[in-house]
Design an enzyme around this catalytic site. Sequence first.
Site, PDB file in Angstrom:
ATOM      1  N   ALA A   1       2.058  -0.256  -8.521  1.00 16.37           N
ATOM      2  CA  ALA A   1       3.206   0.667  -8.417  1.00 16.37           C
ATOM      3  C   ALA A   1       3.352   1.563  -9.641  1.00 16.37           C
ATOM      4  O   ALA A   1       4.422   2.107  -9.903  1.00 16.37           O
ATOM      5  CB  ALA A   1       4.508  -0.100  -8.170  1.00 16.37           C
TER       6      ALA A   1
ATOM      7  N   LEU B   1       0.827  -1.210   0.000  1.00 14.64           N
ATOM      8  CA  LEU B   1       0.000   0.000   0.000  1.00 14.64           C
ATOM      9  C   LEU B   1       0.859   1.257   0.000  1.00 14.64           C
ATOM     10  O   LEU B   1       1.818   1.374   0.755  1.00 14.64           O
ATOM     11  CB  LEU B   1      -0.908   0.031   1.238  1.00 14.64           C
ATOM     12  CG  LEU B   1      -2.163  -0.844   1.227  1.00 14.64           C
ATOM     13  CD1 LEU B   1      -2.951  -0.626   2.505  1.00 14.64           C
ATOM     14  CD2 LEU B   1      -3.048  -0.554   0.029  1.00 14.64           C
ATOM     15  N   ARG B   2       0.491   2.190  -0.880  1.00 18.59           N
ATOM     16  CA  ARG B   2       1.038   3.544  -0.807  1.00 18.59           C
ATOM     17  C   ARG B   2      -0.104   4.556  -0.786  1.00 18.59           C
ATOM     18  O   ARG B   2       0.118   5.739  -0.569  1.00 18.59           O
ATOM     19  CB  ARG B   2       1.969   3.820  -1.984  1.00 18.59           C
ATOM     20  CG  ARG B   2       1.274   4.206  -3.282  1.00 18.59           C
ATOM     21  CD  ARG B   2       2.275   4.591  -4.350  1.00 18.59           C
ATOM     22  NE  ARG B   2       1.692   5.347  -5.429  1.00 18.59           N
ATOM     23  CZ  ARG B   2       1.596   4.906  -6.680  1.00 18.59           C
ATOM     24  NH1 ARG B   2       2.040   3.707  -7.002  1.00 18.59           N
ATOM     25  NH2 ARG B   2       1.074   5.672  -7.613  1.00 18.59           N
ATOM     26  N   ASN B   3      -1.340   4.088  -1.046  1.00 18.17           N
ATOM     27  CA  ASN B   3      -2.538   4.932  -0.992  1.00 18.17           C
ATOM     28  C   ASN B   3      -3.387   4.525   0.210  1.00 18.17           C
ATOM     29  O   ASN B   3      -3.212   3.434   0.750  1.00 18.17           O
ATOM     30  CB  ASN B   3      -3.361   4.747  -2.279  1.00 18.17           C
ATOM     31  CG  ASN B   3      -2.840   5.585  -3.425  1.00 18.17           C
ATOM     32  OD1 ASN B   3      -2.608   6.779  -3.283  1.00 18.17           O
ATOM     33  ND2 ASN B   3      -2.634   4.961  -4.580  1.00 18.17           N
TER      34      ASN B   3
ATOM     35  N   GLY C   1      -2.385  -6.434  -8.267  1.00 15.58           N
ATOM     36  CA  GLY C   1      -3.637  -6.096  -8.931  1.00 15.58           C
ATOM     37  C   GLY C   1      -3.401  -5.241 -10.150  1.00 15.58           C
ATOM     38  O   GLY C   1      -2.371  -5.342 -10.824  1.00 15.58           O
ATOM     39  N   ARG C   2      -4.350  -4.354 -10.425  1.00 14.45           N
ATOM     40  CA  ARG C   2      -4.258  -3.483 -11.593  1.00 14.45           C
ATOM     41  C   ARG C   2      -3.228  -2.372 -11.376  1.00 14.45           C
ATOM     42  O   ARG C   2      -3.210  -1.728 -10.342  1.00 14.45           O
ATOM     43  CB  ARG C   2      -5.642  -2.865 -11.848  1.00 14.45           C
ATOM     44  CG  ARG C   2      -5.658  -1.817 -12.946  1.00 14.45           C
ATOM     45  CD  ARG C   2      -7.001  -1.121 -13.032  1.00 14.45           C
ATOM     46  NE  ARG C   2      -7.413  -0.465 -11.798  1.00 14.45           N
ATOM     47  CZ  ARG C   2      -6.918   0.686 -11.340  1.00 14.45           C
ATOM     48  NH1 ARG C   2      -5.970   1.308 -12.000  1.00 14.45           N
ATOM     49  NH2 ARG C   2      -7.376   1.211 -10.222  1.00 14.45           N
TER      50      ARG C   2
END
Length: 422
Positions: free
Chosen positions: A307, A210-212, A303-304
């Site tokens: 990164a 995760l970065r969001n 996923g889509r």
Amino acid sequence: MALVPPHGGKGLVCCLLQGAELAAEQKKAAGLKKIDISPRAKGDLIMMGIGGFSPLSGFMTKADWKSVCENFTLADGTFWPVPVTLDMDEEVKVGEEIALFDPKKGVFMATMKVTEVYEMTDADKKWECEKVYKGQGEESADDKFWEIAPKDHPGVQMVMAQKKYNVAGPVKVLSEGDYRDRFPGCYMSPAEARATFEEKGWSKVAALQLRNPMHRSHEYLAKIAVEVCDGVFIHSLVGNLKPGDIPAEVRIKCIDTLIDKYFVKANVVQGGYPLDMRYAGPREGLLHATFRQNYGVSDMLIGRDHAGVGDFYGLFEAQEIFDRVPKNLGAGKDLVTQPMKIDWTFYCYKCDGMASLRTCPHSKDDRVVLSGTKLRKALSEGAEVVDHFGRDEVLVILREYYSTLTEKVEVKMQGAASGAAM
């Protein structure tokens, strides 16, 4: 069954000094040539310190750099997908010991024995960008990449702004920065993560990168992993991001809230790691799997547009690149952590729940397209967030954060984030 072994066949290679050895090296560092380092290099050093970048014990030689860019391996044949290099303008000599200094925090991060100095021309930097950062998306087309990337791709900007030389050599790491103080109970080393998983009796562990802030698609991915693995490791980047991204403190608070209200807590571990994002799309997906192997992770959720940034990468290019990973490299040299490939996920009104392109037969008009970029854009502009995009408890935290901002960064909408490609 046991957890997957650390990458590289040498166990966890940890360069962080402790106790009397640390005190002696810190004293020594004060008398060495002081070299200021970038935030990216600081994160790389900490990962080498805690074993997250095993088997790396220092910054890459020219042979390593070239082989990683070209062949996805270090010069010795060990799989590695992204260069880990140290750039500087200062003149240093082979055999010299130098002290690597974090100018923002005013602390010595490491000492380093210089084994090689090699010049990086603009042509070398461009070659690295084309090998590592150029994808199969429309903004990576031959006639567009160098027109768009220098102003819109933060990874390319980072490489092109590097200094004149790369310097290679083993490091002795003196600090983990302030991550343990800032993120108590969340930031952890690979050894600590492994101990946590073993205590829970886990051997098959999936990681969610995760970065969001965590929206409904992230939650859905994590729950798919819980169904087929012993547990899921929600592992957030707590290093530096590009302008407009949401700080780690806010994202971790969101995840805590979700775990508390929407997960069986026994099946989830939240962690943080100290890298900066490179925004290398597919290559970074491989890096995420590589260092997650050191944390004991067997399956990497991909996923889509994993990164990704802008429209430089194909929607599922980060999944497809795993099929091109070199194999049978030798004992301990292969990438063991495997991708858990999940199709484009969304909320569907007609399905009355979360679904993917593999499970939902309905039209785009029936779906809520979920993306971190779309969420950040809506929140930054004070726009309404559509139903089923995120949990109400999380949106409260995010709106509170955005209300405190005096200066807002424009968020560029990707084609994938808009749902145009669905």
